[in-house]
Write a protein that holds these residues in place. Structure first.
Motif, PDB file in Angstrom:
ATOM      1  N   GLN A 151      -5.097   7.994  -2.674  1.00 51.26           N
ATOM      2  CA  GLN A 151      -3.659   7.981  -2.448  1.00 51.26           C
ATOM      3  C   GLN A 151      -3.235   9.282  -1.771  1.00 51.26           C
ATOM      4  O   GLN A 151      -3.659  10.369  -2.181  1.00 51.26           O
ATOM      5  CB  GLN A 151      -2.906   7.846  -3.771  1.00 51.26           C
TER       6      GLN A 151
ATOM      7  N   SER B  43       0.813  -1.217   0.000  1.00 47.26           N
ATOM      8  CA  SER B  43       0.000   0.000   0.000  1.00 47.26           C
ATOM      9  C   SER B  43       0.844   1.264   0.000  1.00 47.26           C
ATOM     10  O   SER B  43       0.346   2.344  -0.314  1.00 47.26           O
ATOM     11  CB  SER B  43      -0.928   0.018   1.218  1.00 47.26           C
TER      12      SER B  43
ATOM     13  N   ASN C 235      -1.592   4.358  -0.035  1.00 50.63           N
ATOM     14  CA  ASN C 235      -2.984   4.028  -0.348  1.00 50.63           C
ATOM     15  C   ASN C 235      -3.796   3.916   0.929  1.00 50.63           C
ATOM     16  O   ASN C 235      -3.472   3.115   1.815  1.00 50.63           O
ATOM     17  CB  ASN C 235      -3.045   2.712  -1.119  1.00 50.63           C
TER      18      ASN C 235
END
Length: 849
Positions: free
Chosen positions: A263, A183, A203
């Motif tokens: 993001q 992530s 993320n």
């Protein structure tokens, strides 16, 4: 990191398009056409996007130092270079990379969104910014609008190469790493040039099923090409062979379901990255909301000027928001900077010009900005021209003798004192202001101000007397006389500086007034006249340096030669600087081709100076129409190649429809400042070197105006209503006064100033180049009395209007004072008289019949 950044920003806080009004989102503009350039950002990150296509062209980071992600190779063609791409695969359809085409754009000053339907899917992309954390949010929402369940694959790629601050060196040697979950990807740039920054992509929404930061692409030339033509994942290598990162997301969506990718993109010090990113994961939503609310509270919530005209008021709120969004981190401070994603360093000039407006409504901001200037002045009290990170340290460029910052700094310091009454801070400012005056005067020759630069510009190398610098020097010297007198400085020294101003004024008119052109011009080093009609000469009108005839002539010449009816005021005429490069000392073609940049482009301060000149000539309705058509967002949007913008400059080449009206740097700091400054003047706030006064104006389509004005350090509401040429009633805190010059507010709880327009009923003082106190009109004896105060030897000139004839003027013990009277068509008398100020002021009594 956390507490430091919060503290820094709180310090700063103290101080066919559809213009929507939807609750808290009232600063929203939706555009369904191509918007040429978009810049938006927050204190720590800003972005640049072109052509209404949502893929970012540039990211500017301000923390820990001003690095940028930018792959452009030509500044003037930078719209062709994008640092990201996005791919989409929907069900059994083939993969596609989003092509460059306009999307619907939803803009505010603090965020931007894009919408488009593609492959039976609704795609929404939005970029938002944190208030106290060095990051932005990029959100991608994809909705299945078909009637069938489909598997969606979304591909996102980012360039990660950095450009350093100021030097703009390319750094592509960062070390990339991916956390175990995939992530988070971060790239460490462990070099002094980059401030040892880490750039990260985290993320916090839909998680990627695949992430990569170093690749072996086989025969594919680009990552986009590889993703398009391969179903297998990329093979990762141990080193970063290409400065890019990718994320791939995959999810099955029922009809009406959405895939929501969020993001966080930011830049931190390597040493603090882990804790900052962890904190952001939980706080980013509040960060974004707090930034939005801060901008809205300081724009639509501030109610600086309200007119009832939606076009004017919406632009006012937008301008205030631009003043808030163009504030960025630099070396432990958050300070005004020119734009959101360009010029990512500090310029004194931009702060000074903006604060000429802000001093009317935000003294904390102005004081903080002045403190920053003092903080970065040198040991000799020379103020900075610019401040930025370069290579391995912060660097200051100081203002030399050529620099206009000296005069604008003096003017702003005096205005701050006049509005605030803050004598203690004025004492701290004084040696810096005096140094600026003395430094600027080193370029005084032959009783005029000389410069290597033409007019307003900081380019060129041909030394000669300049109208623009002489105009500014006269104004600054007279402001310095006021500033010094308020601090009880030596009377002889004050008289000396004021005498220099008077001499410059005399020679400005006798040597630089061109009777054929009816304009103030300049001269070159070889003694030949520079007959360009420059926009800077219009400041002579605004600063009251011309008699009535020359004032009208100068503005007539400006209108005839500089006015583009659709865009505004050219920088100069004729547009021939490209032919004079060697003679005028330009570096290459830095002045620009005809109708570009300095060579005839349209700049916001030129438009403002034109309006201020019209106001000086009592052409208020014409000024008002110009503001609406040329300076408001509605006017800019509905002009050639228009878009929502408070721009740095526009191309004015009407022979080239593709570029005519094209905008560069669309949310520019002092474009907002000059708009607000213009409005204060348009509706009647006047300010000379000694006092603040009112000369109210209400357009035909406006019933009333309410504004806030700083007086004696307090924000005082001012209301203007009624119809007519004159002030029929003027009250300060409920008390009538026979003077449009605002007296000192003595009450602890200052309330309001109320102005009623109509017919003139009593004599009224309208203009004085000194302070006045205790103005009283006694109707029973028909006498007007007051006292003036400035400095010994000041040549005081007093203007007033009266509905009754003047009988006599008594100044102290002197009677039978000479005066000039002009009777107007409505039988109102305009009266003017003058005298030399005595050391302790003068008591004046005026008798009427």
């Amino acid at each position: 990191m956390k507490s430091k950044i919060i503290t820094l920003f709180i310090i700063m806080l103290m101080s066919g398009a559809d213009l929507c009004a939807q609750g808290n989102d009232s600063l929203k503009i939706e555009s369904n056409y191509e918007v040429g350039q978009i810049e938006v950002g927050g204190p720590f990150v800003g972005i640049e996007i072109h052509k209404s296509f949502p893929m970012i062209n540039r990211i500017s980071f301000y923390y820990p130092v001003a690095n940028s992600i930018d792959i452009s190779e030509d500044y003037w063609k930078r719209e062709n270079y994008r640092i990201m791409s996005m791919g989409l695969k929907v069900g059994d359809d083939p993969k596609l990379i989003l092509k460059k085409e306009p999307w619907t754009v939803i803009q505010t000053p603090y965020d931007v969104g894009f919408q488009k339907d593609i492959s039976e899917s609704a795609i929404s992309i939005k970029y938002q910014f944190c208030m106290n954390r060095p990051a932005m949010s990029a959100e991608f929402i994809i909705e299945n609008k078909s009637n069938a369940t489909k598997v969606y694959e979304v591909y996102l790629r980012y360039e990660t190469v950095l450009r350093t601050s100021q030097t703009y060196a390319l750094i592509d040697s960062g070390i990339s790493k991916i956390d175990n979950s995939g992530s988070l990807i971060y790239i460490d740039y462990d070099t002094v040039e980059t401030g040892r920054a880490q750039v990260f992509y985290k993320n916090v929404g839909e998680q990627p099923y695949y992430s990569a930061a170093s690749f072996k692409m086989g025969k594919s030339k680009t990552l986009d090409d590889f993703w398009l033509h391969n179903d297998v994942t990329l093979q990762q290598e141990n080193i970063n062979s290409t400065p890019e990162v990718i994320f791939v997301y995959r999810k099955e969506l029922q009809p009406g379901e959405c895939l929501d990718i969020i993001q966080l993109i930011g830049s931190v010090k390597i040493s603090e990255a882990k804790s900052v990113i962890a904190d952001l994961t939980g706080s980013y939503k509040n960060e974004i909301l707090n930034y939005k609310n801060y901008i809205l509270n300081n724009s639509i919530g501030k109610k600086v000027i309200k007119t009832g005209n939606q076009i004017i008021d919406f632009t006012t709120d937008w301008a205030l928001a631009v003043l808030g969004t163009n504030a960025h981190f630099i070396d432990s401070d958050i300070v005004p900077m020119p734009a959101q994603a360009e010029y990512n360093f500090y310029f004194t000039h931009d702060a000074l010009l903006t604060d000429l407006a802000a001093v009317n409504f935000d003294l904390d901001r102005v004081k903080n900005d002045l403190k920053f200037i003092l903080k970065h002045s040198d040991e000799n009290k020379v103020i900075p021209h610019a401040y930025y990170w370069k290579d391995d340290k912060y660097k200051t460029e100081y203002a030399g003798t050529e620099n206009w910052n000296h005069v604008w700094f003096t003017i702003l310091a005096a205005r701050y004192l006049r509005h605030s009454g803050d004598l203690e801070f004025a004492k701290i400012l004084y040696p810096y202001v005096k140094k600026s005056i003395d430094t600027a005067l080193k370029n005084k020759e032959n009783n005029l101000m000389y410069s290597f630069r033409p007019d307003w510009w900081d380019i060129g190398n041909n030394y000669g007397p300049r109208a623009y610098m002489t105009i500014l020097a006269i104004k600054a010297l007279r402001e310095f006389s006021f500033f010094s007198a308020e601090l009880n400085k030596d009377q002889t020294e004050i008289q000396n500086y004021n005498s220099i101003a008077d001499t410059l004024h005399k020679y400005l008119l006798s040597k630089l007034w061109n009777e054929d052109l009816k304009y103030l011009t300049s001269f070159f080093e070889d003694g030949s006249e520079d007959k360009h009609i420059y926009m800077g000469s219009m400041l002579a009108s605004h600063f009251g340096l011309l008699d009535e005839v020359k004032n009208a002539q100068l503005m007539s010449t400006a209108k005839e030669n500089l006015l583009d009816e659709k865009l505004g005021i050219y920088t100069l005429f004729p547009m021939d600087l490209h032919k004079l490069g060697d003679y005028m000392g330009f570096a290459g073609n830095e002045a620009g081709e005809p109708y570009y940049y300095a060579n005839g482009g349209i700049w916001p301060h030129g438009n403002a100076w034109y309006v201020l000149g019209l106001i000086s000539n009592n052409s208020n309705e014409e000024a008002y129409e110009f503001v609406k058509k040329i300076m408001t967002l509605d006017g800019v949007i509905n002009s050639p190649n228009g878009q929502p913008a408070m721009y740095e400059y526009r191309v004015s080449d009407k022979e080239n429809p593709k570029f005519y009206g094209k905008i560069d740097k669309p949310q520019f700091l002092w474009a907002g400042g000059w708009y607000l400054y213009t409005l204060y003047n348009l509706y009647g706030i006047r300010e000379n070197e000694w006092n603040i006064s009112v000369d109210p104006f209400l357009p035909e389509d406006t019933d009333s105006v309410n504004l806030n004005l700083t007086l004696d350090g307090r924000l005082i509401p001012v209301s203007i209503k009624g119809k007519g040429k004159y002030i029929s009633s003027l009250t300060y805190n409920g008390k009538s006064a026979p003077s449009s010059i605002i007296p000192e507010i003595e009450e602890e709880e200052a309330k309001e100033i109320v102005i009623e327009l109509g017919s003139l009923t009593t004599p009224m003082i309208t203009k004085v180049n000194s302070k006045i106190s205790e103005p009283v009109y006694l109707a029973s004896s028909k006498t007007l009395s007051f006292e003036t105060k400035s400095f010994k030897g000041n040549n005081v000139v007093i203007h007033l209007v009266s509905p009754m004839p003047l009988k006599s003027i008594i100044i102290g013990d002197e009677e039978n004072i000479a005066f000039n009277v002009r009777v107007l068509e409505d039988r109102v008398q305009k009266i003017e008289f003058g005298f030399t100020q005595k050391e302790n002021g003068n008591k004046i009594k005026i008798n009427f019949n």
